[in-house]
Design a protein around this motif. Structure first.
Motif, PDB file in Angstrom:
ATOM      1  N   PHE A   1       0.849  -1.189   0.000  1.00 51.65           N
ATOM      2  CA  PHE A   1       0.000   0.000   0.000  1.00 51.65           C
ATOM      3  C   PHE A   1       0.886   1.242   0.000  1.00 51.65           C
ATOM      4  O   PHE A   1       1.741   1.392   0.877  1.00 51.65           O
ATOM      5  N   SER A   2       0.691   2.126  -0.973  1.00 49.21           N
ATOM      6  CA  SER A   2       1.458   3.372  -1.043  1.00 49.21           C
ATOM      7  C   SER A   2       0.499   4.552  -1.040  1.00 49.21           C
ATOM      8  O   SER A   2      -0.348   4.669  -1.931  1.00 49.21           O
ATOM      9  N   MET A   3       0.615   5.425  -0.041  1.00 50.54           N
ATOM     10  CA  MET A   3      -0.212   6.621  -0.015  1.00 50.54           C
ATOM     11  C   MET A   3       0.384   7.654  -0.954  1.00 50.54           C
ATOM     12  O   MET A   3       1.516   8.090  -0.788  1.00 50.54           O
ATOM     13  N   LYS A   4      -0.387   8.058  -1.947  1.00 51.13           N
ATOM     14  CA  LYS A   4       0.086   9.035  -2.928  1.00 51.13           C
ATOM     15  C   LYS A   4      -0.479  10.427  -2.699  1.00 51.13           C
ATOM     16  O   LYS A   4       0.002  11.397  -3.276  1.00 51.13           O
ATOM     17  N   GLY A   5      -1.506  10.519  -1.888  1.00 48.81           N
ATOM     18  CA  GLY A   5      -2.065  11.829  -1.593  1.00 48.81           C
ATOM     19  C   GLY A   5      -3.163  11.719  -0.560  1.00 48.81           C
ATOM     20  O   GLY A   5      -3.890  10.723  -0.507  1.00 48.81           O
ATOM     21  N   MET A   6      -3.241  12.736   0.295  1.00 48.76           N
ATOM     22  CA  MET A   6      -4.316  12.759   1.284  1.00 48.76           C
ATOM     23  C   MET A   6      -4.705  14.188   1.586  1.00 48.76           C
ATOM     24  O   MET A   6      -3.849  15.051   1.797  1.00 48.76           O
ATOM     25  N   GLN A   7      -5.996  14.435   1.561  1.00 48.03           N
ATOM     26  CA  GLN A   7      -6.545  15.720   1.969  1.00 48.03           C
ATOM     27  C   GLN A   7      -7.417  15.464   3.186  1.00 48.03           C
ATOM     28  O   GLN A   7      -8.398  14.726   3.117  1.00 48.03           O
TER      29      GLN A   7
ATOM     30  N   THR B   1     -15.509  14.761   9.620  1.00 49.40           N
ATOM     31  CA  THR B   1     -14.386  15.236   8.813  1.00 49.40           C
ATOM     32  C   THR B   1     -14.758  15.218   7.334  1.00 49.40           C
ATOM     33  O   THR B   1     -15.773  14.650   6.934  1.00 49.40           O
ATOM     34  N   GLU B   2     -13.891  15.825   6.542  1.00 47.97           N
ATOM     35  CA  GLU B   2     -13.945  15.720   5.081  1.00 47.97           C
ATOM     36  C   GLU B   2     -12.554  15.305   4.623  1.00 47.97           C
ATOM     37  O   GLU B   2     -11.554  15.906   5.025  1.00 47.97           O
ATOM     38  N   SER B   3     -12.487  14.284   3.780  1.00 45.19           N
ATOM     39  CA  SER B   3     -11.174  13.777   3.411  1.00 45.19           C
ATOM     40  C   SER B   3     -11.175  13.110   2.048  1.00 45.19           C
ATOM     41  O   SER B   3     -12.212  12.655   1.551  1.00 45.19           O
ATOM     42  N   ILE B   4      -9.989  13.072   1.462  1.00 43.87           N
ATOM     43  CA  ILE B   4      -9.728  12.290   0.250  1.00 43.87           C
ATOM     44  C   ILE B   4      -8.408  11.568   0.465  1.00 43.87           C
ATOM     45  O   ILE B   4      -7.439  12.142   0.968  1.00 43.87           O
ATOM     46  N   LEU B   5      -8.376  10.317   0.096  1.00 44.18           N
ATOM     47  CA  LEU B   5      -7.156   9.517   0.222  1.00 44.18           C
ATOM     48  C   LEU B   5      -6.915   8.792  -1.091  1.00 44.18           C
ATOM     49  O   LEU B   5      -7.833   8.179  -1.650  1.00 44.18           O
ATOM     50  N   VAL B   6      -5.706   8.894  -1.612  1.00 42.19           N
ATOM     51  CA  VAL B   6      -5.318   8.216  -2.850  1.00 42.19           C
ATOM     52  C   VAL B   6      -4.249   7.193  -2.509  1.00 42.19           C
ATOM     53  O   VAL B   6      -3.167   7.550  -2.018  1.00 42.19           O
ATOM     54  N   VAL B   7      -4.552   5.932  -2.750  1.00 44.09           N
ATOM     55  CA  VAL B   7      -3.648   4.843  -2.384  1.00 44.09           C
ATOM     56  C   VAL B   7      -3.426   3.934  -3.588  1.00 44.09           C
ATOM     57  O   VAL B   7      -4.378   3.581  -4.303  1.00 44.09           O
ATOM     58  N   LYS B   8      -2.182   3.580  -3.806  1.00 43.13           N
ATOM     59  CA  LYS B   8      -1.831   2.619  -4.852  1.00 43.13           C
ATOM     60  C   LYS B   8      -1.604   1.260  -4.200  1.00 43.13           C
ATOM     61  O   LYS B   8      -0.859   1.147  -3.236  1.00 43.13           O
TER      62      LYS B   8
END
Length: 300
Positions: A6-12, A158-165
């Protein structure tokens, strides 16, 4: 499924773009992260509209405007809360502006089941990894509180976005099994919660050791009684070294992004040798409308 990486590429997370300098991702253990790192104000994107489309578009713009990712020709799995399912077409339409491959004929999938969305998408991800080297998972969440004022969770909205590869790896996290269940009415919620934990207990072998349990935020007698009744069935596999973890305490209600955060956390703990390869880690959670899921994770 696994082993995978699992690689986190972005998180808001609200107003925060969470990168490596964000306290949680500096290698701190979960129990070392203090809740003041994320104030209530920072957990929202800071706009007043109660229109779901406007909030999601603003959230996507915040998260993706500075995100540099080569999406390639890989499947994308989009996770959302249940209350956004009515506008998922609009969400995907706006998301295509940032992820061009969503317009391609690839095995993409949208799962709008809130905090159990990832659990219910695992079989699809596993099937995709048989034909593709990687799968993108994009979690999108704006808590219902920001739309209706209704408090639907025991932790902070909360409000969030998570981008995971997620990609295949010689060594990595292995999701050994998952179990999903659903209650058809509120009276069945305690029954389903206990049945879920009982089923999990039946999957363990006599010498298995649970090193950690990632669980819902136990606040108030209602939440605890819902899940606590089933916890005794896994007692043979816990010890004094078993950690009970709720990331919601630190980050609020992350909705569909919660399991992804938990998997990133446990992967880091395996790498740091806080957890060892013979350990098991269990994740379980549920939704207000009766969906419940659990999984067992190890490191291969």
């Amino acid at each position: 499924m696994g082993p995978v990486w699992f690689s986190m590429k972005g998180m808001q997370l609200g107003k925060n773009v969470a990168q490596l300098e964000f306290p949680y991702f500096r290698g701190l253990a979960s129990d070392q992260v203090e809740s003041e790192h994320c104030t209530d104000e920072e957990l929202s994107i800071g706009i007043t509209t109660t229109d779901a489309n406007e909030r999601i578009e603003a959230l996507l713009d915040l998260a993706f405007n500075n995100l540099r990712v080569d999406w390639g020709q890989a499947p994308v799995v989009v996770l959302m809360p249940r209350h956004l399912s009515k506008i998922k077409t609009n969400v995907i339409s706006h998301l295509k502006d940032y992820i061009p491959s969503l317009s391609e004929a690839l095995p993409h999938k949208i799962v709008a089941l809130g905090r159990v969305s990832f659990f219910w998408s695992i079989k699809h991800i596993e099937a995709c990894l048989e034909s593709y080297p990687l799968v993108w998972v994009v979690g999108i969440d704006t808590n219902e509180f920001f739309l209706t004022g209704k408090v639907s969770c025991s932790s902070r909205p909360t409000e969030s976005i998570l981008v995971v590869k997620i990609e295949k790896s010689p060594n990595g996290v292995s999701i050994d099994w998952t179990h999903n269940d659903i209650a058809t009415n509120k009276e069945q919620h305690p029954i389903v919660a206990k049945r879920l934990i009982d089923t999990a207990a039946s999957r363990f072998k006599p010498n298995d050791v649970l090193r950690a349990i990632y669980h819902p935020y136990f606040v108030g007698p209602k939440t605890f009684s819902l899940w606590g009744a089933g916890m005794s069935s896994i007692s043979p596999y816990v010890s004094l070294s078993t950690s009970y973890l709720s990331l919601e305490h630190d980050f609020g209600d992350l909705g569909p992004n919660l399991p992804l955060m938990e998997l990133l956390d446990l992967q880091r703990n395996f790498l740091s040798l806080k957890y060892h390869s013979h350990h098991n880690v269990m994740l379980f959670n549920g939704t207000e409308d009766g969906f419940a899921s659990c999984m067992n994770v190890s490191y291969k």
